[in-house]
Design a protein around this motif. Structure first.
Motif, mmCIF file in Angstrom:
data_model
loop_
_atom_site.group_PDB
_atom_site.id
_atom_site.type_symbol
_atom_site.label_atom_id
_atom_site.label_comp_id
_atom_site.label_asym_id
_atom_site.label_seq_id
_atom_site.Cartn_x
_atom_site.Cartn_y
_atom_site.Cartn_z
ATOM 1 N N UNK A 1 77.970 106.925 -38.221
ATOM 2 C CA UNK A 1 79.332 106.210 -37.984
ATOM 3 C C UNK A 1 80.319 107.165 -37.570
ATOM 4 N N UNK A 2 81.235 106.960 -36.592
ATOM 5 C CA UNK A 2 82.541 107.863 -36.482
ATOM 6 C C UNK A 2 83.234 107.721 -37.712
ATOM 7 N N UNK A 3 83.720 109.057 -37.944
ATOM 8 C CA UNK A 3 84.837 109.318 -38.975
ATOM 9 C C UNK A 3 86.206 108.356 -38.513
ATOM 10 N N UNK A 4 86.531 108.498 -37.502
ATOM 11 C CA UNK A 4 87.610 107.677 -36.804
ATOM 12 C C UNK A 4 87.136 106.653 -35.747
ATOM 13 N N UNK A 5 87.217 105.384 -36.043
ATOM 14 C CA UNK A 5 86.762 104.229 -35.490
ATOM 15 C C UNK A 5 87.206 104.152 -34.038
ATOM 16 N N UNK A 6 88.104 104.842 -33.434
ATOM 17 C CA UNK A 6 88.476 104.776 -32.130
ATOM 18 C C UNK A 6 87.687 105.423 -31.350
ATOM 19 N N UNK A 7 86.937 106.389 -31.930
ATOM 20 C CA UNK A 7 86.224 107.221 -31.087
ATOM 21 C C UNK A 7 85.089 106.351 -30.421
ATOM 22 N N UNK A 8 84.645 105.350 -31.094
ATOM 23 C CA UNK A 8 83.532 104.499 -30.659
ATOM 24 C C UNK A 8 84.090 103.700 -29.504
ATOM 25 N N UNK A 9 85.471 103.297 -29.212
ATOM 26 C CA UNK A 9 85.995 102.815 -28.285
ATOM 27 C C UNK A 9 85.945 103.769 -27.176
ATOM 28 N N UNK A 10 86.447 105.067 -27.305
ATOM 29 C CA UNK A 10 86.427 106.212 -26.354
ATOM 30 C C UNK A 10 85.150 106.322 -25.803
#
Length: 532
Positions: free
Chosen positions: A296-305
């Motif tokens: 998983x990404x440390x920052x969840x917004x990276x998944x949306x990016x």
């Protein structure tokens, strides 16, 4: 089966008149300047080239009729030998033949010399003087005093008419020469008749003048006809020259267009390779990052990016594929891989692929298919692309909660049709030609949040044209749009009846009676008592 819609009419605006006005004005001005220059440099008020051509025809006519003139001179000399001394008639005949020889000599020299303006003026003057001498020589013999009876006058009148007729026809291409060759003869004959102070001679004098006027008018008419012919031929040559120049310009433009098309194809092929190579990496790595395969990404917004990067890459790849398909179609290099295709099956598959996208927008898609339809002979990939482009456009421009109808059925002529009808915003009538052009977009698509490249409809129309079908689009603002695609009857594969089986021939011929008896006869009859 839905009713086939009318084809959209592409209204073309009339060409503006002021665009062609400067060209016509320049052409008319150039023609006036050329005519004024020709009048200033010509000796007869026509073009210098026409003066040369008229003199050439005059010389050729005199040379071709040389034997006729010689025969006329000799016959006249022999005839007048009975009314006057034979020596005088012979001297006149010899002199006329010498003058005729000089004229023939000058005509031959003129035809052999190269054309020039100064030479044309010189030869024109020379031919006029020679014809004047020719006419004066005829005057000498025709006004010679003979017996004053009516027979002599009638003979003189006949010879005068013959002389002026022949001279007018020979010198018709040079009217001034015809006039100086015939006027002295006519004037002398008319004066000679008038000095007789009788009514009959007055009538003959008037007839002589009337004949001169008639033949002068006839020569002028022949000259005008010849001049018109030369002018028509010059205009034809000028038109041929303009056509050849236009053809050369057209060929050069075609070569440039072909070179530009080849350059465009090479550029698109090179760029497609250069763009697809990094796109594969972008799509692959963005898919991995979006799916969080390695954690998983440390920052969840990276998944949306990552999802945005992947979607942008897919959109760019689709755009590149559409541009390449359109370029191949326009270049005539798109080849159809034809096979038996079920139109209902293709439309159902495309509906299944785009069903999720329609569901996200709460759009209902209705299927209205006729059952038992045979397959069509066409390119399955091209047919699938046509359906996907039309259905994706309908989903894109249909608002949430709208409806789309997919229809497949028979046409009135025996072909098959596909109809995609939606309840979207519609297209204005004047924007239909724009959306059917490459990279064309209507006002609604420009305002829409899901903008495209404007290649879906042109590609679909080009692909159905390659199949020999028709593409019809009808739309109305705030009502909806319907696109109807038809395949011709010759592409429908009708079921064939089973072939009747014919009895197969036997592997071996049946034995005859003699062979059957020989087969039943024992091979060895020794010691059996059965031999014959």
């Amino acid at each position: 089966m839905s009713k086939s819609a009318d084809k959209p009419e592409v209204v073309q605006l009339p060409a503006e008149a002021p665009m062609g006005t400067p060209v016509n004005t320049r052409r008319v001005a150039a023609q006036r300047v050329r005519e004024a220059r020709d009048r200033l440099t010509s000796t007869s008020g026509t073009r210098p080239a026409f003066d040369r051509e008229l003199l050439r025809q005059y010389a050729q006519t005199r040379i071709s009729a040389s034997y006729v003139v010689m025969l006329l001179v000799v016959a006249t000399g022999l005839l007048f030998g009975f009314w006057m001394q034979p020596i005088s008639a012979a001297a006149w005949t010899f002199g006329m033949l010498c003058i005729h020889a000089v004229i023939m000599r000058n005509c031959s020299r003129f035809l052999a010399e190269p054309a020039s303006l100064t030479a044309t003026r010189k030869w024109r003057t020379r031919f006029v003087l020679l014809d004047l001498l020719y006419g004066l020589s005829w005057t000498v013999i025709l006004i010679h005093p003979t017996s004053p009876d009516m027979t002599s006058h009638t003979l003189m009148m006949f010879l005068m008419l013959l002389v002026i007729a022949v001279s007018s026809m020979l010198a018709a291409n040079l009217p001034i020469a015809a006039l100086v060759a015939t006027a002295p003869v006519t004037t002398a004959i008319a004066v000679n008749f008038a000095l007789s102070h009788t009514i009959d001679n007055y009538v003959l004098a008037l007839l002589a003048l009337a004949a001169e006027g008639y033949f002068a008018l006839l020569a002028r008419r022949l000259h005008s006809t010849t001049l018109d012919t030369l002018q028509a031929r010059a205009e034809k040559d000028a038109l041929i020259g303009e056509l050849e120049q236009a053809k050369a310009i057209s060929d050069e433009a075609r070569h440039r267009a072909e070179s530009a098309n080849i350059a465009k194809s090479r550029f698109l092929a090179q760029m497609s390779h250069e763009l697809r190579t990094p796109l594969n990496a972008i799509l692959g790595f963005s898919e991995v990052m979006k799916s969080e395969i390695f954690g998983e990404h440390v920052v969840p917004i990276y998944k949306e990016y990552s999802a945005d990067i992947h979607n942008s890459g897919v959109h760019l790849l689709n755009l590149i594929n559409e541009i390449l398909d359109l370029s191949r179609i326009e270049a005539g290099r798109y080849e159809l891989n034809e096979e038996a295709v079920s139109l209902v099956h293709v439309v159902s598959d495309c509906h299944h692929l785009l069903k999720l996208r329609a569901s996200n927008r709460h759009i209902t898609i209705h299927e209205v298919f006729e059952h038992g339809m045979p397959r069509i002979w066409g390119d399955e990939r091209a047919t699938r692309q046509i359906v996907l482009n039309l259905l994706s456009n309908s989903i894109k421009f249909t608002p949430q909660g709208g409806e789309i109808w997919l229809k497949v059925g028979w046409t009135a002529s025996g072909g098959q049709y596909l109809s995609v009808k939606d309840t979207g915003s519609g297209i204005a009538a004047d924007e239909i030609p724009i959306v059917l052009a490459s990279f064309g977009q209507g006002s609604n698509s420009i305002k829409s949040a899901e903008q495209g490249a404007g290649l879906g409809l042109p590609i679909a129309k080009s692909l159905i044209d390659m199949h020999g079908g028709t593409f019809t689009l009808k739309s109305k603002l705030r009502v909806g749009t319907e696109v109807i695609v038809t395949f011709p009857p010759e592409r429908v594969m009708s079921a064939l009846a089973p072939m009747a089986e014919e009895p197969s021939p036997p592997l071996q011929p049946e034995p005859t009676d003699e062979k059957r008896r020989a087969r039943n006869k024992p091979i060895m009859s020794a010691g059996t008592g059965l031999g014959t």
